[in-house]
Design an enzyme around this catalytic site. Structure first.
Site, PDB file in Angstrom:
ATOM      1  N   ASP A  60       2.123  29.353  40.588  1.00 45.84           N
ATOM      2  CA  ASP A  60       1.521  30.086  41.701  1.00 45.84           C
ATOM      3  C   ASP A  60       2.597  30.763  42.542  1.00 45.84           C
ATOM      4  O   ASP A  60       3.731  30.287  42.618  1.00 45.84           O
ATOM      5  CB  ASP A  60       0.689  29.101  42.553  1.00 45.84           C
ATOM      6  CG  ASP A  60      -0.323  29.809  43.428  1.00 45.84           C
ATOM      7  OD1 ASP A  60      -0.599  31.010  43.200  1.00 45.84           O
ATOM      8  OD2 ASP A  60      -0.848  29.168  44.360  1.00 45.84           O
ATOM      9  N   HIS A 114       4.003  39.407  39.045  1.00 37.76           N
ATOM     10  CA  HIS A 114       3.546  38.897  37.743  1.00 37.76           C
ATOM     11  C   HIS A 114       4.596  39.162  36.661  1.00 37.76           C
ATOM     12  O   HIS A 114       4.844  38.314  35.808  1.00 37.76           O
ATOM     13  CB  HIS A 114       2.196  39.510  37.369  1.00 37.76           C
ATOM     14  CG  HIS A 114       1.099  39.147  38.322  1.00 37.76           C
ATOM     15  ND1 HIS A 114       0.817  37.832  38.659  1.00 37.76           N
ATOM     16  CD2 HIS A 114       0.226  39.900  39.046  1.00 37.76           C
ATOM     17  CE1 HIS A 114      -0.185  37.801  39.533  1.00 37.76           C
ATOM     18  NE2 HIS A 114      -0.551  39.054  39.793  1.00 37.76           N
ATOM     19  N   LEU A 130       8.652  22.213  20.571  1.00 36.68           N
ATOM     20  CA  LEU A 130       7.953  22.148  21.855  1.00 36.68           C
ATOM     21  C   LEU A 130       6.531  22.614  21.601  1.00 36.68           C
ATOM     22  O   LEU A 130       6.328  23.602  20.888  1.00 36.68           O
ATOM     23  CB  LEU A 130       8.636  23.076  22.872  1.00 36.68           C
ATOM     24  CG  LEU A 130       7.887  23.347  24.187  1.00 36.68           C
ATOM     25  CD1 LEU A 130       7.822  22.081  25.050  1.00 36.68           C
ATOM     26  CD2 LEU A 130       8.577  24.458  24.977  1.00 36.68           C
TER      27      LEU A 130
HETATM   28  C1  IPE Z   1      -4.351  29.031  40.120  1.00 37.32           C
HETATM   29  O1  IPE Z   1      -3.794  29.873  41.073  1.00 37.32           O
HETATM   30  C2  IPE Z   1      -4.537  29.774  38.834  1.00 37.32           C
HETATM   31  C3  IPE Z   1      -3.303  30.086  38.090  1.00 37.32           C
HETATM   32  C4  IPE Z   1      -2.105  29.748  38.439  1.00 37.32           C
HETATM   33  C5  IPE Z   1      -3.506  30.816  36.869  1.00 37.32           C
HETATM   34  P1  IPE Z   1      -4.702  30.689  42.097  1.00 37.32           P
HETATM   35  O2  IPE Z   1      -3.759  31.458  42.951  1.00 37.32           O
HETATM   36  O3  IPE Z   1      -5.729  31.463  41.363  1.00 37.32           O
HETATM   37  O4  IPE Z   1      -5.421  29.515  42.898  1.00 37.32           O
HETATM   38  P2  IPE Z   1      -6.128  29.529  44.328  1.00 37.32           P
HETATM   39  O5  IPE Z   1      -7.069  30.691  44.331  1.00 37.32           O
HETATM   40  O6  IPE Z   1      -5.023  29.707  45.339  1.00 37.32           O
HETATM   41  O7  IPE Z   1      -6.780  28.197  44.436  1.00 37.32           O
HETATM   42  C1  IPE Z   2      -0.140  33.102  40.242  1.00 37.95           C
HETATM   43  O1  IPE Z   2       0.289  33.882  41.306  1.00 37.95           O
HETATM   44  C2  IPE Z   2      -0.534  33.922  39.035  1.00 37.95           C
HETATM   45  C3  IPE Z   2      -1.980  33.979  38.784  1.00 37.95           C
HETATM   46  C4  IPE Z   2      -2.900  33.311  39.427  1.00 37.95           C
HETATM   47  C5  IPE Z   2      -2.418  34.864  37.726  1.00 37.95           C
HETATM   48  P1  IPE Z   2      -0.724  34.494  42.335  1.00 37.95           P
HETATM   49  O2  IPE Z   2      -1.080  35.874  41.884  1.00 37.95           O
HETATM   50  O3  IPE Z   2      -1.867  33.598  42.573  1.00 37.95           O
HETATM   51  O4  IPE Z   2       0.196  34.587  43.620  1.00 37.95           O
HETATM   52  P2  IPE Z   2      -0.226  34.349  45.133  1.00 37.95           P
HETATM   53  O5  IPE Z   2      -0.885  33.006  45.202  1.00 37.95           O
HETATM   54  O6  IPE Z   2      -1.166  35.459  45.487  1.00 37.95           O
HETATM   55  O7  IPE Z   2       1.064  34.399  45.877  1.00 37.95           O
HETATM   56 MG    MG Z   3      -2.216  32.104  43.944  1.00 43.08          MG
END
Ligand code: IPE
Ligand code: IPE
Ligand code: MG
Length: 234
Positions: free
Chosen positions: A19, A36, A131
């Protein structure tokens, strides 16, 4: 912080909620897709780190069933980043590192091009085991349990126990995660591996996923190694 690790009590399976890509980009005044793309580089780095450290199973939460709620532009950018990274890294996994790659989730519902590439790399790497690398894509823990139950009903099965139910999950042969890591400072599970994390040790860090490095992984493992797992016993 040293990257040296005691060989004792290495987690067999690490699962990561990756995240913070969006926040990483926002802090730099960049569009979210930059985050990303940087996140993909972290994935590459952490796979290498797991190979170095002798981790046998790594599961990465890449795209949740709820992430479709994001603007189409962002969803498209994430799909593109996934497709490009398969193109870029597939031969490296197959030829050198001997990593077994697979996917869990309703990934067959993804755009055809991408799903075919995923299917292809799954087949090409199925006999490797340096792995076991699993990407959770279009994955939801509740959906996984529902998909398993749907199968149970279809087969007219009337009696279940934990072990037989596990057989209907997406990847029953993978042991439950010993260590669950979440980056970017959030303290929630967000529908990840709900069945499998029943007794996982949880570690969260404020580090955003694009900034996550081997030293941070080692720190998480060291924290894990200090814990006493009880599984309900004394
Ligand atoms: C969880 O992250 C999903 C992934 C890392 C793929 P999100 O950013 O989507 O989660 P929430 O919305 O903060 O709970
Ligand atoms: C995690 O990073 C990747 C996915 C959920 C695809 P986020 O895109 O959720 O990043 P934040 O939480 O907005 O910083
Ligand atoms: Mg997120």
């Amino acid at each position: 912080m040293s990257c040296m690790l005691s060989g004792k009590n290495i987690p067999r399976h690490i699962a990561i909620i990756m995240d913070g890509n969006g926040r990483w980009a926002a802090r730099k005044g960049l569009p979210r897709y930059y985050g990303h793309n940087r996140g993909v580089e972290t994935v590459r780095r952490i796979i290498s780190a797991c190979l170095d450290l002798g981790i046998k199973h790594l599961t990465l939460y890449t795209f949740s069933t709820e992430n479709w709620r994001r603007p189409k532009q962002e969803v498209d950018a994430i799909m593109k980043a996934m497709e490009e990274s398969i193109d870029r890294y597939a031969d490296e996994f197959v030829g050198q590192a001997k990593v077994r790659v697979r996917f869990i989730g309703r990934w067959r519902e993804l755009p055809k091009n991408l799903a075919e590439k995923m299917q292809d790399i799954t087949i090409r790497t199925k006999d490797f085991n340096n792995l076991n690398l699993t990407f959770a894509i279009n994955y939801g823990g509740r959906q996984e349990i529902l998909d398993a139950l749907t199968e149970v009903i279809a087969r007219n099965i009337k009696v279940l126990d934990e072990e037989s139910f596990r057989g209907y999950l997406y990847a029953p042969d993978i042991p439950d995660p010993d260590l669950l890591i979440r980056t970017a400072g959030e303290f929630r599970v967000s529908n990840f591996l709900l069945w499998q994390i029943a007794y996982s040790e949880i570690y969260t860090t404020k580090i955003l996923w694009p900034d996550f490095k081997k030293q941070h992984l080692v720190k998480a493992i060291k924290s894990y190694q200090k814990r006493r797992r009880k599984f309900g016993a004394l």
